[in-house]
Design an enzyme around this catalytic site. Structure first.
Site, PDB file in Angstrom:
ATOM      1  N   TYR A  61      30.591   4.346  60.592  1.00  0.00           N
ATOM      2  CA  TYR A  61      31.225   3.032  60.728  1.00  0.00           C
ATOM      3  C   TYR A  61      32.659   3.160  60.228  1.00  0.00           C
ATOM      4  CZ  TYR A  61      26.352   1.648  61.187  1.00  0.00           C
ATOM      5  OH  TYR A  61      25.044   1.558  61.617  1.00  0.00           O
ATOM      6  N   ARG A 112      24.956   7.635  61.040  1.00  0.00           N
ATOM      7  CA  ARG A 112      24.932   6.243  60.604  1.00  0.00           C
ATOM      8  C   ARG A 112      23.660   5.554  61.092  1.00  0.00           C
ATOM      9  NH1 ARG A 112      29.571   3.913  64.859  1.00  0.00           N
ATOM     10  NH2 ARG A 112      28.086   2.828  66.176  1.00  0.00           N
ATOM     11  N   GLY A 113      23.522   4.280  60.813  1.00  0.00           N
ATOM     12  CA  GLY A 113      22.501   3.413  61.405  1.00  0.00           C
ATOM     13  C   GLY A 113      21.097   3.921  61.242  1.00  0.00           C
ATOM     14  N   GLU A 114      20.415   4.076  62.378  1.00  0.00           N
ATOM     15  CA  GLU A 114      18.973   4.398  62.313  1.00  0.00           C
ATOM     16  C   GLU A 114      18.643   5.615  63.159  1.00  0.00           C
ATOM     17  OE1 GLU A 114      16.401   1.034  62.303  1.00  0.00           O
ATOM     18  OE2 GLU A 114      14.772   2.091  63.298  1.00  0.00           O
ATOM     19  N   ASP A 115      19.031   5.617  64.428  1.00  0.00           N
ATOM     20  CA  ASP A 115      18.585   6.717  65.305  1.00  0.00           C
ATOM     21  C   ASP A 115      19.297   8.011  64.976  1.00  0.00           C
ATOM     22  OD1 ASP A 115      18.777   7.957  68.516  1.00  0.00           O
ATOM     23  OD2 ASP A 115      16.864   7.520  67.555  1.00  0.00           O
ATOM     24  N   SER A 116      20.614   8.001  64.840  1.00  0.00           N
ATOM     25  CA  SER A 116      21.327   9.265  64.531  1.00  0.00           C
ATOM     26  C   SER A 116      20.945   9.744  63.121  1.00  0.00           C
ATOM     27  CB  SER A 116      22.841   9.088  64.625  1.00  0.00           C
ATOM     28  OG  SER A 116      23.301   8.101  63.716  1.00  0.00           O
ATOM     29  N   ASP A 168      20.259  -0.388  68.537  1.00  0.00           N
ATOM     30  CA  ASP A 168      19.151  -1.171  69.102  1.00  0.00           C
ATOM     31  C   ASP A 168      18.723  -0.545  70.432  1.00  0.00           C
ATOM     32  OD1 ASP A 168      21.259  -3.607  67.887  1.00  0.00           O
ATOM     33  OD2 ASP A 168      19.273  -3.294  67.040  1.00  0.00           O
TER      34      ASP A 168
END
Ligand code: TRH
Length: 388
Positions: free
Chosen positions: A195, A272-276, A19
């Site tokens: 994660y 993972r996630g969104e930015d990386s 975020d």
């Protein structure tokens, strides 16, 4: 030269770092490349400090990289700027929303949503969302098509990446600034930022018994638990240990503007996630996406939608290699067979990663598109007297 507007970007940290990772990247780019006046309202300075170590955890307000950073609660007394960006649909304080409704000229109010490759995103991008009091909010979706807001990409990113990768000593310099020795000569270098993931033993054992040396750069996070269990030790930040051909490095957090160098230096990026996830695509490296797990398997649909785009037009061998390892990783299956397939397929995976990055970089970046769309929304908004 862009007209300078006053932007209020609101970031509520749900968990992890994405975020604030996405919010910080956007805020910096709006200030640095588009000369916008940016105020970032943030509710978790401790999370922020992992990716921006110079932040003062106690300051009532501070300016870093041209962005004014203020605590979340200060919105109670704040007057809205010309543009309000709710990151990922975070809930603004009622007092601030009341100020938006009372503003003599209504701010352009945008809910900037999470990234998804799913087709429905095209249909919802820039759709209005009427709010009480005749106020209008707009949905804004990052994405992979021209019908979305696009992806965050700094204007000089691709040039910096290519210049960096052409320097023969780049990897050694990057590791030295991290206080770590360079990987062994000819090592296959894998960056791991994921994660929590159980059942890593087979994968780690396969790398430890491979002919070619393997360097595993482990970013801070919950995956270290399974690694420590296999090592039967507690690897500390900055520590290095080897088992057979595998050398494991427990990396420290690096400031966000240096994170790309880890991706550029590695041969394989597990992100993972969104930015990386986006940054690994810009790095043009073979990568694996550990998607953020969601209820009702919404993440499976997101993963499949991205793979449909990413693998469109590729041959069946490449498709099978990617789907095999990505599925094994995200489903918690034994990784060994898929990993051997993945390593054998690296030349083709590398060529495809470069092709994919070239395709993506041809599109306007998210910050530039957002500035243009906000300008248009500001110029075409009905005067408030007409709507009240
Ligand atoms: O940390 P994440 O898992 O964040 C996730 C996602 O954003 C997800 O969409 C969201 O729903 C969930 O949080 C709540 O992964 P992500 O998105 O890659 O964000 C990590 C950020 O941290 C990214 O900007 C890179 C940055 N980073 C550094 O700057 N330095 C580091 O050393 C590391 C490990 C990460």
């Amino acid at each position: 030269m862009n007209v300078q507007l006053r932007w209020d970007v609101f970031c509520h940290v749900v968990d992890n770092l994405g975020d604030i990772g996405v919010s910080w990247r956007l805020a910096r780019q709006l200030a640095a490349e588009h000369q916008q006046q940016v105020r970032l309202f943030l509710d978790d300075f401790k999370a922020f400090a992992h990716i921006c170590p110079q932040v003062d955890l106690r300051a009532a307000q501070q300016t870093l990289a041209g962005v004014q950073i203020v605590p979340w609660a200060s919105q109670q007394q704040a007057t809205p700027g010309d543009v309000v960006i709710e990151m990922f649909g975070c809930r603004l304080a009622d007092a601030f929303i009341a100020q938006i409704a009372r503003a003599p000229v209504q701010p352009v109010w945008i809910n900037l949503e999470h990234l998804s490759a799913e087709p429905w995103v095209d249909l919802h991008h820039l759709k209005p969302s009427p709010q009480p009091g005749g106020v209008m909010k707009f949905f804004y979706f990052p994405g992979f098509t021209d019908k979305t807001g696009g992806l965050l990409r700094e204007a000089d990113l691709i040039r910096r990446r290519d210049d960096w990768q052409m320097q023969p000593s780049a990897r050694r310099i990057a590791m030295r600034t991290l206080g770590l020795p360079p990987p062994p000569e000819h090592a296959l270098t894998v960056l791991l930022f994921s994660y929590a993931r159980q059942r890593l033993d087979g994968w780690l054992h396969t790398m430890a018994s491979s002919e070619r040396p393997v360097a595993l750069w482990v970013c801070p996070g919950p995956v270290m638990t399974a690694i420590n269990a296999w090592l039967d030790m507690q690897l500390q930040i900055g520590q290095i240990t080897s088992r057979g051909s595998l050398t494991l490095y427990a990396l420290p957090y690096v400031p966000q503007e240096r994170f790309d160098e880890l991706l550029w230096a590695a041969d394989v990026c597990i992100v993972r996630g969104e930015d990386s996830f986006v940054r690994a695509q810009w790095a043009a490296k073979p990568f694996v996406w550990h998607i953020y797990p969601q209820e009702d398997s919404a993440h499976d649909r997101k993963l499949d939608a991205f793979l449909d785009r990413y693998l469109d037009g590729t041959d069946s061998a490449l498709r099978d290699t990617v789907i095999h390892f990505w599925t094994a990783w995200n489903r918690g299956l034994d990784l060994s067979p898929a990993w051997i397939d993945w390593v054998d397929g690296l030349p083709a995976l590398q060529r495809h990663a470069q092709h994919w990055a070239r395709r993506l970089q041809g599109r306007t970046d998210l910050a530039s598109q957002l500035v243009a769309d906000v300008r248009h929304l500001a110029d075409t908004r009905p005067s408030l007297t007409a709507t009240r």
